[in-house]
Design a protein around this motif. Structure first.
Motif, PDB file in Angstrom:
ATOM      1  N   THR A   1       0.961  -1.259   0.080  1.00  0.00           N
ATOM      2  CA  THR A   1       0.022   0.001   0.151  1.00  0.00           C
ATOM      3  C   THR A   1       0.739   1.202   0.073  1.00  0.00           C
ATOM      4  O   THR A   1       2.107   1.307   0.218  1.00  0.00           O
ATOM      5  CB  THR A   1      -0.917  -0.047   1.197  1.00  0.00           C
ATOM      6  OG1 THR A   1      -0.199   0.487   2.525  1.00  0.00           O
ATOM      7  CG2 THR A   1      -1.327  -1.362   1.461  1.00  0.00           C
TER       8      THR A   1
ATOM      9  N   GLU B   1      -2.774   6.268   4.932  1.00  0.00           N
ATOM     10  CA  GLU B   1      -4.334   6.162   4.334  1.00  0.00           C
ATOM     11  C   GLU B   1      -4.789   7.041   3.606  1.00  0.00           C
ATOM     12  O   GLU B   1      -5.507   6.827   2.341  1.00  0.00           O
ATOM     13  CB  GLU B   1      -5.203   6.109   5.617  1.00  0.00           C
ATOM     14  CG  GLU B   1      -5.062   4.942   6.406  1.00  0.00           C
ATOM     15  CD  GLU B   1      -6.080   5.098   7.652  1.00  0.00           C
ATOM     16  OE1 GLU B   1      -6.770   5.833   7.734  1.00  0.00           O
ATOM     17  OE2 GLU B   1      -5.991   3.891   8.475  1.00  0.00           O
TER      18      GLU B   1
ATOM     19  N   ASN C   1      -5.941  -0.106   6.070  1.00  0.00           N
ATOM     20  CA  ASN C   1      -7.351  -0.170   6.437  1.00  0.00           C
ATOM     21  C   ASN C   1      -8.184   0.575   5.093  1.00  0.00           C
ATOM     22  O   ASN C   1      -9.451   0.280   5.213  1.00  0.00           O
ATOM     23  CB  ASN C   1      -7.481   0.739   7.495  1.00  0.00           C
ATOM     24  CG  ASN C   1      -6.953   0.027   8.680  1.00  0.00           C
ATOM     25  OD1 ASN C   1      -6.953  -1.484   8.892  1.00  0.00           O
ATOM     26  ND2 ASN C   1      -6.407   0.804   9.738  1.00  0.00           N
ATOM     27  N   GLU C   2      -7.591   1.253   4.176  1.00  0.00           N
ATOM     28  CA  GLU C   2      -8.499   2.070   3.135  1.00  0.00           C
ATOM     29  C   GLU C   2      -8.843   1.107   2.168  1.00  0.00           C
ATOM     30  O   GLU C   2      -9.989   0.850   1.821  1.00  0.00           O
ATOM     31  CB  GLU C   2      -7.721   2.988   2.456  1.00  0.00           C
ATOM     32  CG  GLU C   2      -7.525   4.305   3.328  1.00  0.00           C
ATOM     33  CD  GLU C   2      -8.689   5.144   3.412  1.00  0.00           C
ATOM     34  OE1 GLU C   2      -9.448   5.097   2.656  1.00  0.00           O
ATOM     35  OE2 GLU C   2      -8.877   5.716   4.326  1.00  0.00           O
TER      36      GLU C   2
ATOM     37  N   HIS D   1      -9.522  -2.298   2.938  1.00  0.00           N
ATOM     38  CA  HIS D   1     -10.381  -3.193   3.604  1.00  0.00           C
ATOM     39  C   HIS D   1     -11.627  -2.461   3.940  1.00  0.00           C
ATOM     40  O   HIS D   1     -12.821  -3.038   3.706  1.00  0.00           O
ATOM     41  CB  HIS D   1      -9.993  -3.555   5.204  1.00  0.00           C
ATOM     42  CG  HIS D   1      -8.694  -4.663   5.249  1.00  0.00           C
ATOM     43  ND1 HIS D   1      -8.023  -4.880   6.384  1.00  0.00           N
ATOM     44  CD2 HIS D   1      -8.164  -5.337   4.183  1.00  0.00           C
ATOM     45  CE1 HIS D   1      -7.097  -5.726   5.919  1.00  0.00           C
ATOM     46  NE2 HIS D   1      -7.224  -6.293   4.733  1.00  0.00           N
ATOM     47  N   ALA D   2     -11.555  -1.384   3.974  1.00  0.00           N
ATOM     48  CA  ALA D   2     -12.856  -0.409   4.078  1.00  0.00           C
ATOM     49  C   ALA D   2     -13.873  -0.574   2.740  1.00  0.00           C
ATOM     50  O   ALA D   2     -15.098  -0.424   2.892  1.00  0.00           O
ATOM     51  CB  ALA D   2     -12.731   1.059   4.315  1.00  0.00           C
TER      52      ALA D   2
ATOM     53  N   SER E   1      -7.225  -8.802   0.957  1.00  0.00           N
ATOM     54  CA  SER E   1      -5.525  -8.572   1.151  1.00  0.00           C
ATOM     55  C   SER E   1      -4.871  -9.867   1.163  1.00  0.00           C
ATOM     56  O   SER E   1      -5.310 -10.813   1.660  1.00  0.00           O
ATOM     57  CB  SER E   1      -5.522  -7.581   2.264  1.00  0.00           C
ATOM     58  OG  SER E   1      -6.064  -7.999   3.476  1.00  0.00           O
TER      59      SER E   1
ATOM     60  N   TYR F   1      -0.129  -3.662  13.812  1.00  0.00           N
ATOM     61  CA  TYR F   1      -0.153  -2.892  12.350  1.00  0.00           C
ATOM     62  C   TYR F   1      -1.384  -3.416  11.752  1.00  0.00           C
ATOM     63  O   TYR F   1      -1.929  -4.634  12.182  1.00  0.00           O
ATOM     64  CB  TYR F   1       1.045  -3.210  11.573  1.00  0.00           C
ATOM     65  CG  TYR F   1       2.192  -2.527  11.889  1.00  0.00           C
ATOM     66  CD1 TYR F   1       2.198  -1.590  12.785  1.00  0.00           C
ATOM     67  CD2 TYR F   1       3.644  -2.796  11.344  1.00  0.00           C
ATOM     68  CE1 TYR F   1       3.505  -0.865  13.225  1.00  0.00           C
ATOM     69  CE2 TYR F   1       4.542  -2.085  11.459  1.00  0.00           C
ATOM     70  CZ  TYR F   1       4.631  -1.255  12.905  1.00  0.00           C
ATOM     71  OH  TYR F   1       5.752  -0.544  13.045  1.00  0.00           O
ATOM     72  N   PRO F   2      -2.009  -2.850  10.599  1.00  0.00           N
ATOM     73  CA  PRO F   2      -3.199  -3.404   9.777  1.00  0.00           C
ATOM     74  C   PRO F   2      -2.481  -4.687   9.432  1.00  0.00           C
ATOM     75  O   PRO F   2      -1.338  -4.822   8.836  1.00  0.00           O
ATOM     76  CB  PRO F   2      -3.137  -2.274   8.864  1.00  0.00           C
ATOM     77  CG  PRO F   2      -2.788  -0.956   9.402  1.00  0.00           C
ATOM     78  CD  PRO F   2      -1.695  -1.422  10.457  1.00  0.00           C
ATOM     79  N   THR F   3      -3.561  -5.637   9.547  1.00  0.00           N
ATOM     80  CA  THR F   3      -3.377  -6.979   9.092  1.00  0.00           C
ATOM     81  C   THR F   3      -3.939  -7.495   7.851  1.00  0.00           C
ATOM     82  O   THR F   3      -4.948  -7.545   7.746  1.00  0.00           O
ATOM     83  CB  THR F   3      -3.520  -7.992  10.428  1.00  0.00           C
ATOM     84  OG1 THR F   3      -2.685  -7.310  11.476  1.00  0.00           O
ATOM     85  CG2 THR F   3      -2.861  -9.354  10.001  1.00  0.00           C
TER      86      THR F   3
ATOM     87  N   GLU G   1      -5.422 -10.220   5.401  1.00  0.00           N
ATOM     88  CA  GLU G   1      -6.621 -11.403   5.736  1.00  0.00           C
ATOM     89  C   GLU G   1      -6.120 -12.506   5.412  1.00  0.00           C
ATOM     90  O   GLU G   1      -6.491 -13.644   5.867  1.00  0.00           O
ATOM     91  CB  GLU G   1      -8.053 -10.831   5.240  1.00  0.00           C
ATOM     92  CG  GLU G   1      -8.434  -9.714   5.766  1.00  0.00           C
ATOM     93  CD  GLU G   1      -9.433  -8.690   4.673  1.00  0.00           C
ATOM     94  OE1 GLU G   1     -10.267  -8.159   5.212  1.00  0.00           O
ATOM     95  OE2 GLU G   1      -9.462  -9.246   3.382  1.00  0.00           O
TER      96      GLU G   1
END
Length: 247
Positions: A75, A79, A114-115, A117-118, A123, A138-140, A142
């Motif tokens: 990424t 964000e 997170n952007e 995932h939203a 991922s 951290y953002p993880t 999936e």
């Protein structure tokens, strides 16, 4: 050197030079995000991370677009830039983003996750990356894989493969076979770069891991490092030499 061997070497040298001499086109530019097209299906996205040790650092990621579908590799660093990238892909390029891949667990690979995932975008990462990201808070990602995973953007295949430790214990590379483009991530250095951050590195294994990358993807013509300017296979040679003798 035998004539045939010389001609073969010359052919591949010309091929690599030709691939790199293709005009790089800047297709998007803002204060927080740049996107460059480097081959028919492959783009580099560039964002910026503020660090304590190295100041403001430019960070590279890869985008693969084919037949109205896109894949993102690492990424953007935050964000805001990730939202810009997704807006460009969905509205400017009219693509469906099929997935985002984090090539290791550091923030410059998944800080904007997170952007994605939203928006319900799947991922992917290695199981090692998922574990390390979760431990770091951290953002993880999936969906995990162990050693190798193939993903598709349209009819374009991208091979994701873990070949050993280096910059981190979990770093892996992504190879766009149709374009002969290798995304080396932070395992691979731009020409002239220093060691960079070694806090999570396996310096002893780094050189041998890069050698495996070279033998696994021998048709590589364009190499995208995690930071700095893209190049050819000389980036692999440079990185291997940098850590040779430390293994």
């Amino acid at each position: 050197m035998k004539p045939f061997a010389f001609i073969t070497l010359l052919f591949f040298t010309i091929q690599h030079h030709s691939a790199l001499s293709q005009e790089i086109e800047l297709v998007y530019n803002s204060e927080t995000l740049q996107i460059e097209q480097i081959s028919p299906n492959t783009f580099v996205h560039i964002s910026y991370l503020n660090t304590d040790d190295f100041g403001k650092v430019s960070c590279n990621g890869m985008i693969v677009i084919n037949d109205g579908e896109a894949l993102v590799f690492d990424t953007p660093a935050n964000e805001e830039a990730s939202a810009e990238l997704l807006d460009w892909l969905e509205n400017d390029q009219q693509t469906s983003v099929k997935g985002v891949v984090a090539t290791h667990f550091h923030w410059d690979c998944l800080g904007g996750l997170n952007e994605f995932h939203a928006k319900g975008i799947p991922s992917y990462a290695s199981y090692k990356t998922i574990k390390l990201a979760k431990t770091a808070g951290y953002p993880t990602p999936e969906n995990g894989f162990k050693k190798k995973m193939k993903l598709q953007a349209g009819t374009t295949t991208v091979i994701n493969k873990f070949l050993g430790e280096g910059h981190t214990k979990d770093n892996f590379v992504a190879y766009v076979s149709s374009d002969h483009v290798l995304f080396g991530g932070c395992m691979i250095k731009e020409l002239g770069a220093g060691n960079g951050y070694l806090g999570d590195a396996n310096v002893a294994a780094w050189s041998s891991t890069v050698r495996k990358v070279k033998t696994t993807f021998p048709e590589t013509a364009i190499v995208i490092p995690g930071h700095g300017k893209i190049g050819g296979i000389e980036l692999l040679d440079y990185t291997e030499e940098m850590f040779r003798g430390k293994d």
